[in-house]
Design an enzyme around this catalytic site. Structure first.
Site, mmCIF file in Angstrom:
data_model
loop_
_atom_site.group_PDB
_atom_site.id
_atom_site.type_symbol
_atom_site.label_atom_id
_atom_site.label_comp_id
_atom_site.label_asym_id
_atom_site.label_seq_id
_atom_site.Cartn_x
_atom_site.Cartn_y
_atom_site.Cartn_z
ATOM 1 N N LYS A 66 23.918 -61.708 32.644
ATOM 2 C CA LYS A 66 24.076 -62.972 33.806
ATOM 3 C C LYS A 66 25.364 -61.880 34.728
ATOM 4 O O LYS A 66 25.539 -60.751 34.529
ATOM 5 C CB LYS A 66 24.974 -64.081 33.414
ATOM 6 N N TYR A 306 51.459 -51.432 52.111
ATOM 7 C CA TYR A 306 52.078 -52.007 52.325
ATOM 8 C C TYR A 306 53.766 -52.726 51.115
ATOM 9 O O TYR A 306 53.650 -53.197 49.820
ATOM 10 C CB TYR A 306 50.904 -54.230 51.940
HETATM 11 C C1 PLP Z 1 28.771 -64.325 28.581
HETATM 12 C C2 PLP Z 1 28.570 -64.809 27.527
HETATM 13 C C3 PLP Z 1 27.971 -64.386 26.075
HETATM 14 C C4 PLP Z 1 27.681 -62.656 25.736
HETATM 15 O O1 PLP Z 1 29.608 -62.634 26.175
HETATM 16 P P1 PLP Z 1 29.762 -61.372 25.786
HETATM 17 O O2 PLP Z 1 32.209 -61.632 25.177
HETATM 18 O O3 PLP Z 1 30.359 -60.631 26.625
HETATM 19 O O4 PLP Z 1 29.059 -60.483 24.153
HETATM 20 C C5 PLP Z 1 26.591 -64.939 24.976
HETATM 21 N N1 PLP Z 1 26.586 -66.325 24.950
HETATM 22 C C6 PLP Z 1 27.373 -66.744 26.400
HETATM 23 C C7 PLP Z 1 26.840 -68.462 26.365
HETATM 24 C C8 PLP Z 1 28.063 -66.959 27.716
HETATM 25 O O5 PLP Z 1 28.326 -67.277 28.479
#
Ligand code: PLP
Length: 455
Positions: A66, A306
């Site tokens: 993702k 800044y």
């Molecule tokens: C992001 C996500 C994962 C992976 O999680 P990690 O901590 O990166 O291993 C697994 N399942 C779902 C539903 C997620 O959103």
């Protein structure tokens, strides 16, 4: 005298002349690069597959890709995960699942699950037509998926999401009886196939906190109770999955038929409190580097950037790192060092600079700006042998002390966030370049990459 032959740039192993030319073009295009080692991604996935018992174990592994593969690049990372033995890919957004299939990653290579969609505008028909499994976690969602299946004339492959305690998506025990009552006849009709049952864990990354271990135990118990209800309704799930990276590494009893590691694929443990990546035999895949802009000498007491949150302690040199918050460098990783009444001393994000004496880790000095930030070199640039154009490293593989390589965890600490956000915030204007692509990917897969991105 030309200072040393000591080249501050890491010695990247290019695949050939074209790879070297691509690298040089990227440096002209932009003064920072994210270099992703596809061999690290593949090896991390291989390791996760081994941890789950290997290819024949009955536990498959999903590469969670993702958010543009946590900022590493969706297609190259997905292909490297497959090369490492992943048999599933997962994305939150439907669009990214469709991009994987449209790139040519077919059902013969992996199954894909996607889990976010928003009401009637979601492209469920397209997902079903492209052999993408979809999550179902609301009563409205059931109707949408059933309607899309009817419209396409195909069976929708669904994974029933249950809220075992995360409090985000999924059925609760309150609406689950209605859900199974609705799903059972749809399954019988052949409109949906109940492939999976799944849920997500809230605190699996804190195995040392008894309260959190108990919360995870409770989530597992709830998860199993949901399975029972599905069985009773005649829609027993074929595949159950609950484990993220943390649970994949630490909770063997809940690997079930599928695990869903994300951060582990990219080479990080989910929480530095669990230890370092090397403890889990994971190797950070991304290096973020930049080429220094203006290097100059300044007097003691000079305000930097800044807000004058940083005043030079003594006569020193400063260097510009030409990326800023518009590139995704967290402004919260700014450095504060002001003497006086309200003394604030908070080191900014770390940067490895190569000096004549070897690598040295310096810190963001003053506020991170839109396109740049400043480093106090804490010494004379001439004496240190630091020059405009030198390549510095914000984070890399973290090979330990001798290399002085910061990691995304170090940046996360400086910015008050997590490594996940450090990667995913990096903007598209920083070129992504791929190391070891020719070693990891087949000729056919290589063609799916932007040729200019292959080192
Ligand atoms: C992001 C996500 C994962 C992976 O999680 P990690 O901590 O990166 O291993 C697994 N399942 C779902 C539903 C997620 O959103």
């Amino acid at each position: 005298m030309e200072t040393m032959t000591l080249n501050a740039a890491p010695q990247w192993r290019f695949s050939g002349e074209q790879g070297k030319a691509n690298y040089e073009r990227a440096l002209r295009e932009y003064p920072a690069q994210a270099i992703v080692d596809l061999a690290a991604l593949r090896d991390n996935m291989r390791h996760l597959v081994e941890v789950c018992g290997g290819p024949g174990s009955g536990t498959a592994v999903m590469g969670v890709v993702k958010a543009d593969a946590y900022g590493h690049g969706l297609i190259p990372s997905a292909l490297a995960a497959l090369a490492g033995g992943a048999t599933w890919l997962g994305t939150a957004q439907a669009r990214e699942a469709l991009l994987l299939r449209k790139a040519g990653i077919g059902l013969d290579r992996c199954r894909i699950l996607t889990w976010m969609y928003s009401g009637p505008t979601a492209p469920l028909d397209e997902l079903i037509a492209n052999d993408i499994d979809v999550s179902v976690g609301s009563l409205d969602g059931i109707e949408l998926v059933a309607a899309a299946a009817r419209a396409t004339g195909r069976t929708a492959f669904i994974h029933v999401k249950v809220d075992s305690g995360f409090g985000r998506n999924g059925f609760t025990e309150m609406n689950f009886p209605d859900a199974v009552a609705r799903l059972a006849p749809l399954a019988k009709e052949g409109l949906v196939r109940v492939v999976g049952q799944w849920s997500h864990l809230a605190v699996a990354d804190a195995p040392d906190v008894p309260e959190f271990v108990a919360a995870t135990d409770q989530q597992i118990e709830n998860f199993n109770a949901f399975t029972e209800l599905m069985k009773q309704a005649g829609i027993a799930p074929q595949i159950r999955h609950l484990a993220n990276t943390a649970a994949t590494l630490d909770r063997p009893e809940i690997r079930f038929e599928l695990t869903r590691p994300g951060i582990g694929l990219y080479g990080y443990e989910p929480d530095p409190a669990m230890g370092t990546p090397s403890k889990y035999r994971l190797r950070p895949a991304m290096t973020l580097q930049a080429q220094l802009g203006t290097v100059k000498d300044v007097q003691a007491g000079h305000g930097i950037s800044y807000g004058r949150t940083y005043l030079t302690g003594e006569r020193t040199s400063t260097a510009i790192v030409p990326i800023g918050y518009a590139d995704g460098i967290h402004r919260s990783a700014s450095g504060f060092d002001v003497e006086g009444a309200q003394h604030v001393d908070k080191p900014g994000g770390p940067v490895r600079v190569m000096t004549v004496d070897g690598p040295r880790v310096l810190h963001v000095s003053g506020r991170v700006c839109m396109d740049q930030f400043v480093l106090d070199l804490c010494g004379s640039a001439a004496e240190l042998g630091v020059h405009e154009g030198d390549t510095v490293m914000l984070f890399g593989p973290g090979r330990g002390e001798a290399y002085g390589e910061p990691t995304a965890d170090d940046w996360a600490r400086a910015a008050g966030t997590i490594s996940y956000e450090v990667f995913t915030c990096l903007r598209g204007r920083i070129p992504r370049l791929y190391l070891n692509a020719r070693e990891v990917l087949s000729e056919d897969d290589l063609r799916l990459l932007d040729p200019a991105s292959i080192l």
